[in-house]
Enzyme design. Structure first.
Site, PDB file in Angstrom:
ATOM      1  N   HIS A   1       0.667  -1.155   0.033  1.00  0.00           N
ATOM      2  CA  HIS A   1      -0.003  -0.006   0.098  1.00  0.00           C
ATOM      3  C   HIS A   1       0.962   1.406   0.063  1.00  0.00           C
ATOM      4  O   HIS A   1       0.610   2.288  -0.913  1.00  0.00           O
ATOM      5  CB  HIS A   1      -0.883  -0.139   1.424  1.00  0.00           C
ATOM      6  CG  HIS A   1      -1.680   1.201   1.456  1.00  0.00           C
ATOM      7  ND1 HIS A   1      -3.109   1.006   1.237  1.00  0.00           N
ATOM      8  CD2 HIS A   1      -1.455   2.348   1.822  1.00  0.00           C
ATOM      9  CE1 HIS A   1      -3.560   2.471   1.577  1.00  0.00           C
ATOM     10  NE2 HIS A   1      -2.517   3.135   1.812  1.00  0.00           N
ATOM     11  N   GLU A   2       1.783   1.049   1.060  1.00  0.00           N
ATOM     12  CA  GLU A   2       2.754   2.406   0.997  1.00  0.00           C
ATOM     13  C   GLU A   2       3.529   2.603  -0.013  1.00  0.00           C
ATOM     14  O   GLU A   2       3.826   3.794  -0.639  1.00  0.00           O
ATOM     15  CB  GLU A   2       3.343   2.462   2.509  1.00  0.00           C
ATOM     16  CG  GLU A   2       2.755   2.273   3.659  1.00  0.00           C
ATOM     17  CD  GLU A   2       1.462   3.465   3.694  1.00  0.00           C
ATOM     18  OE1 GLU A   2       0.672   2.859   4.503  1.00  0.00           O
ATOM     19  OE2 GLU A   2       1.497   4.167   2.924  1.00  0.00           O
TER      20      GLU A   2
ATOM     21  N   HIS B   1       1.883   4.201  -2.811  1.00  0.00           N
ATOM     22  CA  HIS B   1       1.779   5.749  -3.130  1.00  0.00           C
ATOM     23  C   HIS B   1       3.064   6.203  -3.714  1.00  0.00           C
ATOM     24  O   HIS B   1       2.603   7.316  -4.586  1.00  0.00           O
ATOM     25  CB  HIS B   1       1.618   6.230  -1.575  1.00  0.00           C
ATOM     26  CG  HIS B   1       0.363   6.201  -0.984  1.00  0.00           C
ATOM     27  ND1 HIS B   1      -0.850   6.683  -1.509  1.00  0.00           N
ATOM     28  CD2 HIS B   1      -0.022   5.492   0.069  1.00  0.00           C
ATOM     29  CE1 HIS B   1      -1.990   6.494  -0.805  1.00  0.00           C
ATOM     30  NE2 HIS B   1      -1.401   5.663   0.334  1.00  0.00           N
TER      31      HIS B   1
ATOM     32  N   GLU C   1      -4.950  -7.449   7.652  1.00  0.00           N
ATOM     33  CA  GLU C   1      -5.107  -8.615   8.632  1.00  0.00           C
ATOM     34  C   GLU C   1      -4.327  -9.045   9.070  1.00  0.00           C
ATOM     35  O   GLU C   1      -4.284  -9.552  10.263  1.00  0.00           O
ATOM     36  CB  GLU C   1      -5.976  -9.511   7.603  1.00  0.00           C
ATOM     37  CG  GLU C   1      -5.131 -10.393   6.646  1.00  0.00           C
ATOM     38  CD  GLU C   1      -4.928  -9.498   5.372  1.00  0.00           C
ATOM     39  OE1 GLU C   1      -5.417  -8.648   5.285  1.00  0.00           O
ATOM     40  OE2 GLU C   1      -4.101  -9.975   4.724  1.00  0.00           O
TER      41      GLU C   1
ATOM     42  N   HIS D   1     -10.200   7.569   2.744  1.00  0.00           N
ATOM     43  CA  HIS D   1     -10.136   6.088   3.218  1.00  0.00           C
ATOM     44  C   HIS D   1     -11.434   5.347   3.394  1.00  0.00           C
ATOM     45  O   HIS D   1     -11.537   4.087   3.333  1.00  0.00           O
ATOM     46  CB  HIS D   1      -9.416   5.969   4.756  1.00  0.00           C
ATOM     47  CG  HIS D   1      -8.141   6.481   4.670  1.00  0.00           C
ATOM     48  ND1 HIS D   1      -7.428   7.442   5.295  1.00  0.00           N
ATOM     49  CD2 HIS D   1      -7.218   5.586   4.419  1.00  0.00           C
ATOM     50  CE1 HIS D   1      -6.090   7.397   5.075  1.00  0.00           C
ATOM     51  NE2 HIS D   1      -5.761   6.010   4.658  1.00  0.00           N
TER      52      HIS D   1
HETATM   53  C1  LIG Z   1      -0.277  10.481   8.659  1.00  0.00           C
HETATM   54  C2  LIG Z   1      -1.550   9.354   8.526  1.00  0.00           C
HETATM   55  C3  LIG Z   1      -1.254   9.047   6.843  1.00  0.00           C
HETATM   56  C4  LIG Z   1      -2.451   8.150   6.562  1.00  0.00           C
HETATM   57  C5  LIG Z   1      -2.175   7.958   4.981  1.00  0.00           C
HETATM   58  C6  LIG Z   1      -1.435   6.734   4.732  1.00  0.00           C
HETATM   59  S1  LIG Z   1      -0.904   6.624   3.269  1.00  0.00           S
HETATM   60  C7  LIG Z   1      -2.272   5.451   4.971  1.00  0.00           C
HETATM   61  O1  LIG Z   1      -3.457   5.331   4.223  1.00  0.00           O
HETATM   62  N1  LIG Z   1      -1.932   4.569   6.051  1.00  0.00           N
HETATM   63  C8  LIG Z   1      -2.830   3.322   6.036  1.00  0.00           C
HETATM   64  C9  LIG Z   1      -2.066   2.142   6.752  1.00  0.00           C
HETATM   65  C10 LIG Z   1      -2.755   1.178   6.627  1.00  0.00           C
HETATM   66  C11 LIG Z   1      -2.743   0.321   5.441  1.00  0.00           C
HETATM   67  C12 LIG Z   1      -3.316  -0.732   5.475  1.00  0.00           C
HETATM   68  C13 LIG Z   1      -3.937  -1.280   6.468  1.00  0.00           C
HETATM   69  C14 LIG Z   1      -4.011  -0.579   7.798  1.00  0.00           C
HETATM   70  C15 LIG Z   1      -3.393   0.468   7.806  1.00  0.00           C
HETATM   71  C16 LIG Z   1      -4.008   3.609   6.402  1.00  0.00           C
HETATM   72  O2  LIG Z   1      -5.134   2.962   5.679  1.00  0.00           O
HETATM   73  N2  LIG Z   1      -4.343   4.285   7.441  1.00  0.00           N
HETATM   74  C17 LIG Z   1      -5.575   4.538   7.956  1.00  0.00           C
HETATM   75  C18 LIG Z   1      -5.692   3.569   9.430  1.00  0.00           C
HETATM   76  C19 LIG Z   1      -6.050   6.058   8.169  1.00  0.00           C
HETATM   77  O3  LIG Z   1      -4.947   6.741   8.322  1.00  0.00           O
HETATM   78  O4  LIG Z   1      -7.102   6.177   8.605  1.00  0.00           O
HETATM   79 CA   LIG Z   2      -3.351 -11.981   3.953  1.00  0.00          CA
HETATM   80 CA   LIG Z   3      -4.581  -8.851   2.925  1.00  0.00          CA
HETATM   81 ZN   LIG Z   4      -2.462   5.370   1.963  1.00  0.00          ZN
END
Ligand SMILES: CCCCC[C@H](S)C(=O)N[C@@H](Cc1ccccc1)C(=O)N[C@@H](C)C(=O)O
Ligand SMILES: [Ca+2]
Ligand SMILES: [Ca+2]
Ligand SMILES: [Zn+2]
Length: 313
Positions: A142-143, A146, A190, A228
């Site tokens: 995911h990161e 980006h 998960e 999100h």
């Molecule tokens: C300073 C906060 C930045 C949030 C944006 C980052 S890219 C992001 O989307 N992070 C993910 C991390 C993640 C990814 C997959 C699963 C769980 C958590 C994200 O989804 N963050 C959520 C929890 C949020 O910031 O609301």
């Molecule tokens: Ca999995």
């Molecule tokens: Ca997964």
């Molecule tokens: Zn993100």
């Protein structure tokens, strides 16, 4: 003293053993992987907010302490993500030119998130109710996605373009999990939770309160929800394109994960612009599918039906 590439032994956040590419230099072993692009570098913020922190090193090339786990996974999973983009799309790192990939773990105190800050990935330890955030391949995917998005469509991180940005990260995070093929699924995050519960679902966004149809999008002004939550609509469309299904009475024939990845990668890198809307995502995906499989192809039909099914015209 010439640096030399080594292979270290690591134990990840979940106690899983894995080899890590390291560099031996001046009597220390560093979490530096010289086998991919211009390198993958993993740092320790030591629970401060200073970035990138210090390049992770030790004296014995064994990364087996509990404190090492987040670094082992951030380093190893970044390599998996690098391999996915290189092997599937011949993309050399996130910029296509082998850019060094940097991650910092142990960021902040009980920090329950992960992010890309235009220069590097950053992972918190979680707050005791979750595992450290680099302990999930779909999160690392995911990161780093980006970063790919920033170097291509550069989707503005707000409103519909922001939701597209987030959806691309969830979709490719999931495709990378299938590429690695260890307990792959259409859930996100998960591996972070003790009860295996995800944060989001592409198969059924409503499982976590996210919309699965354009008519149900969040229309408020909270940007965090806008990006999100509304990502669920595009995530659902991607799921339907790959796996098929009947959604709000619209039946989609699935074309599989490989073709989903090809179509969305081409849309992201060739057609989407920074202010793209959901409707423009539909057009970009249709154009990409047409380029790849032909105007009247089953793939084009499935893409159109999937966006119909989630109410995006
Ligand atoms: C300073 C906060 C930045 C949030 C944006 C980052 S890219 C992001 O989307 N992070 C993910 C991390 C993640 C990814 C997959 C699963 C769980 C958590 C994200 O989804 N963050 C959520 C929890 C949020 O910031 O609301
Ligand atoms: Ca999995
Ligand atoms: Ca997964
Ligand atoms: Zn993100």
């Amino acid at each position: 003293m010439v640096d030399s590439n080594q292979i270290g032994f690591g134990i990840g956040v979940h106690g899983d053993k894995k080899q890590v590419n390291t560099v031996f230099s001046n009597s220390y072993y560093y979490l530096q992987d010289n086998t991919r692009g211009k390198g993958i570098y993993t740092y320790d913020a030591k629970n401060s907010n200073r970035l990138p922190g210090t390049l992770w090193r030790n004296a014995d090339n064994q990364f087996t302490a509990k404190y090492d786990g987040p670094a082992v996974d951030a380093h190893y999973y970044a390599g998996v993500v690098y391999d996915y983009y290189k092997n599937k799309f011949n993309r050399n790192s996130y910029d296509g030119a082998g850019a060094p990939i940097k991650s910092t773990v142990h960021y902040g105190k009980s920090y329950t998130n992960a992010f890309w800050n235009s220069y590097q990935m950053v992972y918190g330890d979680g707050d005791g109710s979750t595992y450290p955030f680099s302990g999930a391949l779909d999160v690392v995917g995911h990161e780093l996605t980006h970063a790919v998005t920033e170097k291509t469509a550069n989707l503005i991180y707000e409103n519909e373009s922001g939701a597209l940005n987030e959806a691309m990260s969830d979709i490719f995070g999931t495709l990378i999990e299938y590429y690695n093929n260890q307990n792959p699924d259409w859930e996100i995050g998960e591996d972070l939770s003790f009860n295996r519960q995800g944060f989001r679902s592409l198969a059924d966004p409503t499982k976590y309160g996210d919309p699965d149809h354009y008519s149900k999008r969040y229309r408020g002004s909270n940007q965090n929800y806008l990006v999100h939550t509304n990502s669920g609509i595009i995530n659902k469309a991607a799921y339907l394109i790959s796996e098929g299904g009947t959604h709000y009475g619209v039946t989609v024939n699935g074309i599989g994960k490989e073709k989903l990845g090809n179509i969305f990668y081409r849309a992201l890198t060739q057609y989407l612009t920074e202010s793209a809307t959901f409707s423009q995502m539909r057009a970009a995906a249709l154009q990409a599918a047409t380029d790849l499989y032909g105007a009247a192809s089953a793939e084009v039909i499935s893409v159109g039906k999937a966006f119909d099914a989630v109410g995006v015209n």
